[in-house]
Scaffold this motif. Sequence first.
Motif, short mmCIF file in Angstrom:
data_model
loop_
_atom_site.label_atom_id
_atom_site.label_comp_id
_atom_site.label_asym_id
_atom_site.label_seq_id
_atom_site.Cartn_x
_atom_site.Cartn_y
_atom_site.Cartn_z
N LEU A 1 0.85 -1.18 0.00
CA LEU A 1 0.00 0.00 0.00
C LEU A 1 0.89 1.24 0.00
CD1 LEU A 1 -2.71 -0.86 2.69
CD2 LEU A 1 -2.98 -0.93 0.22
N TYR A 2 0.52 2.25 -0.78
CA TYR A 2 1.34 3.46 -0.78
C TYR A 2 0.53 4.74 -0.68
CZ TYR A 2 0.24 4.28 -5.75
OH TYR A 2 -0.40 4.53 -6.94
N ASP A 3 -0.82 4.66 -0.78
CA ASP A 3 -1.60 5.89 -0.63
C ASP A 3 -3.03 5.53 -0.26
OD1 ASP A 3 -2.08 8.57 -0.52
OD2 ASP A 3 -1.68 8.98 -2.64
N VAL A 4 -3.68 6.45 0.44
CA VAL A 4 -5.09 6.33 0.77
C VAL A 4 -5.77 7.63 0.37
CG1 VAL A 4 -4.63 7.05 3.18
CG2 VAL A 4 -6.80 5.92 2.59
N ILE A 5 -6.89 7.51 -0.31
CA ILE A 5 -7.62 8.67 -0.81
C ILE A 5 -8.94 8.77 -0.06
CG2 ILE A 5 -8.59 9.83 -2.83
CD1 ILE A 5 -5.52 9.41 -2.90
N ASP A 6 -9.19 9.91 0.57
CA ASP A 6 -10.42 10.11 1.33
C ASP A 6 -11.56 10.57 0.42
OD1 ASP A 6 -9.17 9.47 3.67
OD2 ASP A 6 -9.14 11.51 4.48
N GLY B 1 -14.49 12.62 4.63
CA GLY B 1 -13.41 12.73 5.60
C GLY B 1 -12.82 11.39 5.98
N THR B 2 -13.35 10.29 5.43
CA THR B 2 -12.80 8.96 5.72
C THR B 2 -12.34 8.29 4.43
OG1 THR B 2 -14.97 7.86 5.55
CG2 THR B 2 -14.32 8.72 7.72
N GLU B 3 -11.72 7.11 4.58
CA GLU B 3 -11.06 6.44 3.46
C GLU B 3 -12.06 6.05 2.36
OE1 GLU B 3 -10.29 3.88 6.86
OE2 GLU B 3 -10.81 5.99 7.05
N TRP B 4 -11.76 6.45 1.13
CA TRP B 4 -12.60 6.14 -0.03
C TRP B 4 -12.02 4.92 -0.76
CZ3 TRP B 4 -13.16 9.66 -4.95
CH2 TRP B 4 -14.32 9.30 -5.65
N PHE B 5 -10.70 4.94 -0.95
CA PHE B 5 -10.00 3.79 -1.52
C PHE B 5 -8.51 3.92 -1.25
CE2 PHE B 5 -10.13 6.99 -4.88
CZ PHE B 5 -8.84 6.97 -5.41
N TYR B 6 -7.80 2.79 -1.44
CA TYR B 6 -6.35 2.74 -1.26
C TYR B 6 -5.70 2.40 -2.60
CZ TYR B 6 -7.58 2.22 3.68
OH TYR B 6 -8.09 2.40 4.94
#
Length: 326
Positions: free
Chosen positions: A255-260, A311-316
């Motif tokens: 994993l390298y990024d999380v998009i809210d 404001g929370t995780e949409w996808f990684y």
Amino acid sequence: MTRPTHLRIHQFAGLQPGPRLLVTSAVHGNEVHGTKAMAEIARQLDAGQLTLRRGTLTFVPIVNPLAHQLDRREGDRNLNRNLRPPVIAQDFEDRIARVLCPLIAQHDGILDLHSFQSAGQAFAMIGPRNNTGELEPFAQEATESALAGRLGVSRIVEGWLSTYALGLQRRQQRQSDGSRRAQLISDPHYGVGTTEYMRSTGGWAITLECGQHLDPNGPEVARLAILRTLVFLGMLDDAAVEPHRPAQPPEVLQLYDVIDREDMGDSFEHAWASFDAIKRGQQIGTRASGEAVLAPSEGRIVFPNVKSQPGTEWFYLARPSDRVLG
């Protein structure tokens, strides 16, 4: 509705000393593949169909009974993002943490059983490489790598907490409304759940995502994983379960990024499933403002969540890892 007032814990204490294994499920209340698997293994142990050779096996089949009672992911909040003993309990999950955190610390390792919303195959998540850094110092890489390769899944993912740290930096730059929820999702501790807490105590930890929430094969994936873990630890005889011999080594991703999600109007380009391949520049979704959300590089999308809140995780995002499993 009466709120739950206790956690149900099952423990099997071998008459010979050995490892102390904790197995958990329904940390998110509607993820119950592990709950069903533990019931079957407990029945087999009680019936003498399985024999615990040594050590201590502890089951917590429903870690969040409020969320389970409500048949949803959370009770008052997401237990698996802000797990630590509270100074002052402010919600139901804080009260769980008061019991759960000391229980975790009493064990050598944890197998935490989950499931996910979108379509996809079961996979395991492991911790960082051995390191002495400040974020997640760790010295159990060999154990986690060796065990993950024996659980029967074809894909293993690393990089959870470091990815969260990156997302947290962005989140803290946004204006907060001062609510309890806003404070939690911007807390520097955000991202720490059962496995991260176990590693903070010096133990090893594996998260097993057993498939989609309603996958009929999920309980069997969980059951075999528990048995294979017990065999790996020398707590059950090898004959207790058919060993996993993969045709090829599991794929390992980082994993390298999380998009809210920023707005409920944010939408995906189509119905993504975890680990769908994406190309650099490919459109993943569209913000409510009309801005296109593009893939920064070639890789995979992980945990796309159409039900996530602003404001929370949409996808990684994930890409191939150079990690070598034991």
